[in-house]
Structures are given as C-alpha cells and as structure tokens.
Design a protein around this motif. Structure first.
Motif, PDB file in Angstrom:
ATOM      1  N   ARG A  59      -0.026  -2.338   5.905  1.00  0.00           N
ATOM      2  CA  ARG A  59       0.472  -3.321   4.955  1.00  0.00           C
ATOM      3  C   ARG A  59      -0.676  -3.776   4.066  1.00  0.00           C
ATOM      4  O   ARG A  59      -1.799  -3.964   4.535  1.00  0.00           O
ATOM      5  CB  ARG A  59       1.067  -4.522   5.682  1.00  0.00           C
ATOM      6  CG  ARG A  59       2.336  -4.201   6.450  1.00  0.00           C
ATOM      7  CD  ARG A  59       2.875  -5.448   7.128  1.00  0.00           C
ATOM      8  NE  ARG A  59       3.098  -6.513   6.147  1.00  0.00           N
ATOM      9  CZ  ARG A  59       3.394  -7.769   6.491  1.00  0.00           C
ATOM     10  NH1 ARG A  59       3.472  -8.107   7.758  1.00  0.00           N
ATOM     11  NH2 ARG A  59       3.588  -8.675   5.561  1.00  0.00           N
ATOM     12  N   PRO A  60      -0.439  -3.970   2.773  1.00  0.00           N
ATOM     13  CA  PRO A  60      -1.513  -4.374   1.856  1.00  0.00           C
ATOM     14  C   PRO A  60      -2.288  -5.605   2.321  1.00  0.00           C
ATOM     15  O   PRO A  60      -3.504  -5.678   2.130  1.00  0.00           O
ATOM     16  CB  PRO A  60      -0.760  -4.652   0.541  1.00  0.00           C
ATOM     17  CG  PRO A  60       0.417  -3.742   0.601  1.00  0.00           C
ATOM     18  CD  PRO A  60       0.833  -3.723   2.043  1.00  0.00           C
ATOM     19  N   ILE A  61      -1.627  -6.549   2.955  1.00  0.00           N
ATOM     20  CA  ILE A  61      -2.280  -7.781   3.371  1.00  0.00           C
ATOM     21  C   ILE A  61      -3.360  -7.529   4.426  1.00  0.00           C
ATOM     22  O   ILE A  61      -4.289  -8.316   4.594  1.00  0.00           O
ATOM     23  CB  ILE A  61      -1.243  -8.798   3.904  1.00  0.00           C
ATOM     24  CG1 ILE A  61      -1.876 -10.180   4.052  1.00  0.00           C
ATOM     25  CG2 ILE A  61      -0.632  -8.329   5.209  1.00  0.00           C
ATOM     26  CD1 ILE A  61      -0.887 -11.261   4.439  1.00  0.00           C
ATOM     27  N   PHE A  62      -3.262  -6.392   5.137  1.00  0.00           N
ATOM     28  CA  PHE A  62      -4.208  -6.105   6.202  1.00  0.00           C
ATOM     29  C   PHE A  62      -5.379  -5.223   5.765  1.00  0.00           C
ATOM     30  O   PHE A  62      -6.283  -4.953   6.556  1.00  0.00           O
ATOM     31  CB  PHE A  62      -3.502  -5.422   7.382  1.00  0.00           C
ATOM     32  CG  PHE A  62      -2.462  -6.292   8.046  1.00  0.00           C
ATOM     33  CD1 PHE A  62      -2.627  -7.655   8.163  1.00  0.00           C
ATOM     34  CD2 PHE A  62      -1.304  -5.724   8.557  1.00  0.00           C
ATOM     35  CE1 PHE A  62      -1.671  -8.452   8.772  1.00  0.00           C
ATOM     36  CE2 PHE A  62      -0.336  -6.506   9.171  1.00  0.00           C
ATOM     37  CZ  PHE A  62      -0.523  -7.880   9.278  1.00  0.00           C
ATOM     38  N   LEU A  63      -5.376  -4.756   4.531  1.00  0.00           N
ATOM     39  CA  LEU A  63      -6.400  -3.806   4.089  1.00  0.00           C
ATOM     40  C   LEU A  63      -7.814  -4.331   4.267  1.00  0.00           C
ATOM     41  O   LEU A  63      -8.708  -3.614   4.730  1.00  0.00           O
ATOM     42  CB  LEU A  63      -6.178  -3.438   2.615  1.00  0.00           C
ATOM     43  CG  LEU A  63      -5.078  -2.429   2.302  1.00  0.00           C
ATOM     44  CD1 LEU A  63      -4.970  -2.244   0.797  1.00  0.00           C
ATOM     45  CD2 LEU A  63      -5.345  -1.097   2.988  1.00  0.00           C
ATOM     46  N   ASP A  64      -8.053  -5.574   3.890  1.00  0.00           N
ATOM     47  CA  ASP A  64      -9.402  -6.123   3.925  1.00  0.00           C
ATOM     48  C   ASP A  64      -9.913  -6.381   5.341  1.00  0.00           C
ATOM     49  O   ASP A  64     -11.094  -6.703   5.524  1.00  0.00           O
ATOM     50  CB  ASP A  64      -9.450  -7.430   3.124  1.00  0.00           C
ATOM     51  CG  ASP A  64      -9.281  -7.194   1.631  1.00  0.00           C
ATOM     52  OD1 ASP A  64      -9.514  -6.054   1.185  1.00  0.00           O
ATOM     53  OD2 ASP A  64      -8.903  -8.150   0.921  1.00  0.00           O
ATOM     54  N   SER A  65      -9.040  -6.261   6.329  1.00  0.00           N
ATOM     55  CA  SER A  65      -9.477  -6.473   7.713  1.00  0.00           C
ATOM     56  C   SER A  65     -10.274  -5.295   8.248  1.00  0.00           C
ATOM     57  O   SER A  65     -11.046  -5.438   9.202  1.00  0.00           O
ATOM     58  CB  SER A  65      -8.261  -6.718   8.616  1.00  0.00           C
ATOM     59  OG  SER A  65      -7.571  -7.894   8.253  1.00  0.00           O
TER      60      SER A  65
END
Length: 206
Positions: A59-65
């Motif tokens: 999911r895009p929201i998790f990319l930076d993790s």
C-alpha cells in the motif's frame, strides 16, 4: 512475472511465511514485520548474470517504512531458499500497488487515516471472545459496556468506544493494542502515522 497471481495463488503466501521465519531467526524482526505488510510481489526480467529483481508491492502509505537495510535483509534470505534463484541472488525493491485491495484506503479526505486506524483497532480486537471483550477494552482505557452489546457485534462494540478519538489518540491506543493483539495492518498504520515515535514499534519488532 507475478508470483502472487492466479496461476500461483499460494506461492507468495508460503514464501512470505518462510521468509518471515528466517528473518526472525536471523534477528531481523523489523524486516519480518515489514514483510507481513506485503500482500503481493513480482519478479522482473534482468540480465542472466545479474541479481533477480524482486518488487514488493505494498500500500502506498507503507512505502516509506521500508529502508534499504530491510530490503537487503529480505534479499539475503531469498538467496538461501531453493524455491528462489540462488545463483545470481536477488535485488529487492518496493513499489506501490496499482490496485489497492484495501477499500478503506480509497475513501480519501482528511479523515482517511483516522478511519483506517479505527477499523484496524476493531479488527485487531475481533478475535477476543465477546464475553472477554468488555474487560479487555477496560484494560485499554476504553469506556465500559455490557456483554450483550459485545455479543451483538464485537467490531461495533470497539468502534463505538473510539468513534470520537483523534488520529493521535488512535495511534496511542493502536500502539497498546498491537503489543498484545498483533495485526500487520495496525502495526503499519501506527508506524506510518507516527514514524518518529519509538512507541509505535512493538518491543518484539525492535
């Protein structure tokens, strides 16, 4: 080539479980937790002498993790499995999913993260027996309720008690919930909503 498509529906799920176990054994709990946020992956074409490109779709929201060290750790464990190409190794990257299977992510607006956190908390507590749910909620600092209400709908019981919570309050609550009722979705949302707060990382993931 998709490794989670209709022709091999269970392949990625099986590999994901195996890779998570290997990462845990190697002491890389953080990468193992992140891997649980990956519902699909793809193998890309490359030069026969080069590492095989593996793209984790999240999911895009998790990319930076995902950090480069996490992706390298995942690749190292892929290199150990016979079900993967062990000759040239693997190069793991991460990309956003084009078709997000999580309907709540498509709601849009300022309240999207709050809604997702609320739903993830309700989902994380859903496995609790209905007759135990009031006590579990009380222990988490939520308002009291009866067994009959919890028995009618466990998710509604939890939602009703956190309906007016702000995003910050939901992150605080989600952090406590995920310690004892682990859910990848909730863990990822807590990290994404408050990445600078160490409390959002379960002790077992440090």
């Amino acid at each position: 080539m998709s490794i989670a498509g209709p022709a091999a529906a269970s392949f990625w799920s099986q590999q994901q479980t195996t890779l998570s176990e290997l990462l845990m054994r190697a002491g890389n709990q953080r990468a193992a937790r992140l891997l649980s946020l990956v519902p699909a992956a793809e193998l890309r074409d490359a030069d026969p002498q080069s590492p095989v490109p593996v793209v984790l779709l999240v999911r895009p929201i998790f990319l930076d993790s995902f950090r480069s060290t996490d992706l390298q750790a995942i690749a190292e464990q892929m290199n150990q499995l016979r079900s993967w190409d062990t000759i040239t190794g693997h190069l793991v990257t991460v990309e956003p999913m084009l078709a997000d299977p999580f309907a709540r992510a498509n709601l849009g607006g300022a309240g999207t993260i709050t809604i997702q956190l609320r739903e993830a908390i309700a989902d994380a507590l859903y496995p609790v027996k209905s007759y135990d749910l009031p006590e579990v909620c009380r222990a988490l600092g939520l308002s009291d309720g009866g067994d009959d209400e919890a028995g009618a709908s466990k998710r509604s019981y939890v939602r009703h008690r956190i309906l007016d919570y702000t995003e910050s309050q939901l992150v605080d609550l989600g952090t406590r919930v995920v310690e004892q009722h682990y859910l990848p979705e909730l863990w990822g949302l807590c990290r994404s909503s408050a990445p600078a707060r160490a409390a959002c990382v379960p002790r077992s993931a440090i």
